[in-house]
Structures are given as C-alpha cells and as structure tokens.
Design a protein around this motif. Structure first.
Motif: not given
Length: 198
Positions: A41-65
């Motif tokens: 894991l890099p020491i510093l990251r911009n959270i807005s650069d991380l991928p997000q998805d709903n993984y087939g669950r409507p209404g969800l946005s998930h991001m693994t930080v």
C-alpha cells in the motif's frame, strides 16, 4: 528487487535498458490500474483516484481504501461505502469485528445477537453523522439508509479477507445461511476458497 536491478544496470547497456523497461512496467498506469494491481500500500494516495463499484447491488457505491486482497493488509481492511436512500445491506454475519463511522446521512442499524439457532428479532439503532457502530463477531446485522439523502460510512473490519454468511430473514437457521467468499469486491483477485463456521 527493482532497486537492485537498477543498481547493477551500470555494468552493461543491455542491463540498463532491461532495468528501465522493468521500472516502466512496475510503475505504469496499466499495472496500477489493473483489477489486482498493488504489491503493498502506498504511503499517500488520493481517495478520489481509487476505483469504486456497486458490484451488482443497486444503491451501493463501494471503495476499498485499504484491503487485504488488493493491498496486502494483514490485520485490518477499510472501505468507504455510500448507500442511496432506501438501499441496504443484506442480513448477514461474519467472523470478524466491524466498526462503522457515519460520515454523511442517517439510517438504521439492525443487530441481532447470534447465540441461538437463528438470529431472531433484531434491535434497531438509529445511526447519524458522527456516530460509530461496533458489530461483534458473528452477530447478524443489516444497515439500511432510511433517510432521503445518501448514507456514507467508513467501515473497518478485522481479520480480512471477509467471509460473509447471508440470510433471507431474521429467522433463517444459521445452518442455512449462505457463505459468500470471496466477497464481491475480492472475487477477481482471490481465487482460493476457504471454509468458515459459526
């Protein structure tokens, strides 16, 4: 390994070209943007650069930080999740502790102690901005956005990667709960399956 290749590159032009190509591949956008890209894991990251998805669950946005499968975390995993109004998690339990920090919105936590043959009637807890929730190991629970705005939570789990048992209702026997492992956001990167019990 990359640094030792660069250090020895001065001995030959071919080794220098090879080392430069290796460095370019190691730090390229295609490597870092791949589904299972990170060796640590890099020491510093911009959270807005991380991928997000709903993984087939409507209404969800998930991001693994910070994750075990994606980033090599050993003891803890952190997610940023946003639930649209009316959306919810399934009724579920897992063999790890979980802590939520509510960043935005409000909703309801449904929590049942999982000590009998089935979860049973849950206790309802209102959740709101700046509240924290602690889910004990193997207690069945559900989070639901009961408001008219997005519910955003920071989720911290212990003992990753997570193994989730889902229920159709609060009176479904534990022995009938369905194991989901790897969980949706780990499916692409984790190939092996493990057994977990209550």
């Amino acid at each position: 390994m990359v640094l030792s290749s660069v250090g020895s590159a001065s001995s030959s032009p071919i080794a220098a070209v090879f080392s430069a190509a290796l460095l370019l591949f190691y730090f390229s956008d295609t490597t870092l943007g791949a589904p299972c890209p990170i060796n640590g894991l890099p020491i510093l990251r911009n959270i807005s650069d991380l991928p997000q998805d709903n993984y087939g669950r409507p209404g969800l946005s998930h991001m693994t930080v910070a994750g075990s499968v994606l980033h090599g975390m050993k003891e803890v995993e952190i997610w940023l999740q946003t639930f649209a109004p009316g959306s919810e998690t399934p009724i579920h339990r897992h063999s790890c502790e979980e802590v939520f920090v509510v960043l935005k919105g409000s909703g309801t936590l449904y929590l049942a102690e999982t000590h009998g043959n089935f979860p049973g009637k849950p206790i309802e807890f209102p959740i709101f901005v700046n509240s924290t929730l602690h889910i004990p190991i193997n207690d069945a629970h559900q989070v639901k956005n009961t408001s008219h705005e997005d519910l955003q939570v920071l989720v911290i789990i212990s003992r990753p990667p997570i193994k989730v048992f889902t229920y159709d209702d609060w009176y479904m026997p534990h022995t009938a709960a369905r194991l989901k492992f790897p969980y949706y956001w780990d499916e692409q990167c984790l190939q092996e399956s493990q057994k977990d019990e209550l």
